[in-house]
Write a protein that holds these residues in place. Sequence first.
Motif, short mmCIF file in Angstrom:
data_model
loop_
_atom_site.label_atom_id
_atom_site.label_comp_id
_atom_site.label_asym_id
_atom_site.label_seq_id
_atom_site.Cartn_x
_atom_site.Cartn_y
_atom_site.Cartn_z
N GLY A 59 53.64 27.09 -17.44
CA GLY A 59 53.59 28.48 -17.88
C GLY A 59 52.20 28.89 -18.33
O GLY A 59 51.29 28.07 -18.45
N ALA A 60 52.04 30.18 -18.56
CA ALA A 60 50.78 30.72 -19.07
C ALA A 60 51.11 31.90 -19.98
O ALA A 60 52.09 32.62 -19.74
CB ALA A 60 49.88 31.17 -17.93
N LYS A 61 50.31 32.09 -21.00
CA LYS A 61 50.65 33.11 -22.00
C LYS A 61 49.42 33.54 -22.77
O LYS A 61 48.47 32.77 -22.93
CB LYS A 61 51.70 32.53 -22.96
N LYS A 241 47.56 18.22 -20.50
CA LYS A 241 48.72 19.08 -20.20
C LYS A 241 48.30 20.48 -19.77
O LYS A 241 49.09 21.24 -19.22
CB LYS A 241 49.62 19.19 -21.44
N GLY A 242 47.07 20.85 -20.04
CA GLY A 242 46.57 22.19 -19.76
C GLY A 242 45.45 22.51 -20.73
O GLY A 242 44.88 21.61 -21.34
N ILE A 243 45.16 23.79 -20.87
CA ILE A 243 44.06 24.19 -21.75
C ILE A 243 44.51 25.32 -22.67
O ILE A 243 45.27 26.21 -22.26
CB ILE A 243 42.81 24.60 -20.94
N TYR A 280 49.64 26.43 -16.94
CA TYR A 280 49.19 25.45 -17.94
C TYR A 280 48.05 26.02 -18.78
O TYR A 280 47.05 25.36 -19.04
CB TYR A 280 48.74 24.15 -17.25
N PHE A 281 48.22 27.26 -19.23
CA PHE A 281 47.11 28.01 -19.81
C PHE A 281 47.62 28.89 -20.94
O PHE A 281 48.56 29.66 -20.76
CB PHE A 281 46.51 28.88 -18.69
N HIS A 282 47.02 28.77 -22.13
CA HIS A 282 47.41 29.62 -23.25
C HIS A 282 46.15 30.14 -23.94
O HIS A 282 45.26 29.37 -24.27
CB HIS A 282 48.26 28.84 -24.26
N ILE A 283 46.10 31.45 -24.13
CA ILE A 283 44.98 32.08 -24.82
C ILE A 283 45.48 32.72 -26.10
O ILE A 283 46.53 33.38 -26.12
CB ILE A 283 44.32 33.18 -23.95
N PHE A 284 44.73 32.53 -27.17
CA PHE A 284 44.99 33.20 -28.44
C PHE A 284 43.77 34.04 -28.81
O PHE A 284 42.65 33.53 -28.84
CB PHE A 284 45.24 32.18 -29.56
#
Length: 353
Positions: A59-61, A241-243, A280-284
């Motif tokens: 997923g990505a979020k 697992k991703g970034i 595999y990507f999450h931005i805050f």
Amino acid sequence: MMTMDTAITDLNPFQARNIIEEMRKGSVPADYVPLFTVGRSNWLNFIEDDLVNYIAEGGAKVRFLHGGYGDGKTHFMSVIRHIGMRQGFAVSFVVLTRDVPIHKFEAVYQSIVQQLQGDFPGIGIRSLLNSWLSSLAEKDTVPERDEILNLAETLRNLPEMNVNFANGLIALVKNRFSPLEEGELQEERTESRETLFRWFEGGKVTKRELKPFSVFEVVNKANSKQILNSLNSFLRFYGHKGIILLLDELETVLSQAKSIRNAAYENVRLLIDNTEHAAYFHIFFAIIPEVLLSEKGFKSYDALWSRVRSIGQQQDQRLNYRGVLVDLHRTPLKSEELITLGQSLRQIHQISY
């Protein structure tokens, strides 16, 4: 770096004093935040669940950490950094400033790769690449020509892998393991390796210098997001697992000229759009209320506001712990949590002196 399971009693006097001095300066002692983190467990539990069961599965979020000055946004991001690394993600924590402006994404990319941390010693993409090369050297035999060719094919076929990024990786492998050619000096080999590292870091390098490595583009505004996706692809290949990207102080754009704000908001929009096609990507992003409410904030740029309008509306709705808006302002620490925090800080102070 401290882990979430580290106890205050594990600190030595120097570490304890380092925490006190950082806090005295008004800074967050990022490496030690698990030792004095209290409250907001709902937010953290749902974020960790998302990382484990959604982002790590492809997923990505994008999430926005919303709070005023002093609400603990930077501290909260530091906790996410610890959680992410514990769960096997690579993480980069970037503070957006006039030197690292969001309207110049190539500059943001440089800071992202400089601050990259993960399951490798050190910090930064150079440390990551050196760790990977060392892991290849630890095998029974160093890679020979056919193995390097097979590795090249594997890297080029990774999902979201840019051919220049893959060619740069292969050039590093050849640089490290191929015998010196006739007439080639070791100094030339070292200089070539430095050129490749500078390219991966988004540094100054010419196309002419890159041509021998079959790398035909410098990192720039047009391709930096694609290069970032390639980095994530390589990180997954190397076992992550991703970034997770933690971008703090987005509100710095509010004081900029309209043209700069628009360019910044366009990059935020593109990053949001990118998550729809990424994995595999999450931005805050950390933001203050004015970013949502001010006429110079998100609503001043229609292309972005049309994407995030619902975030502004969430401020007046029931808290959604799985939502895009992490509202720290509406979930302040409780009295008993503040007491626990004070006790922890007192214990740290006792160790330091």
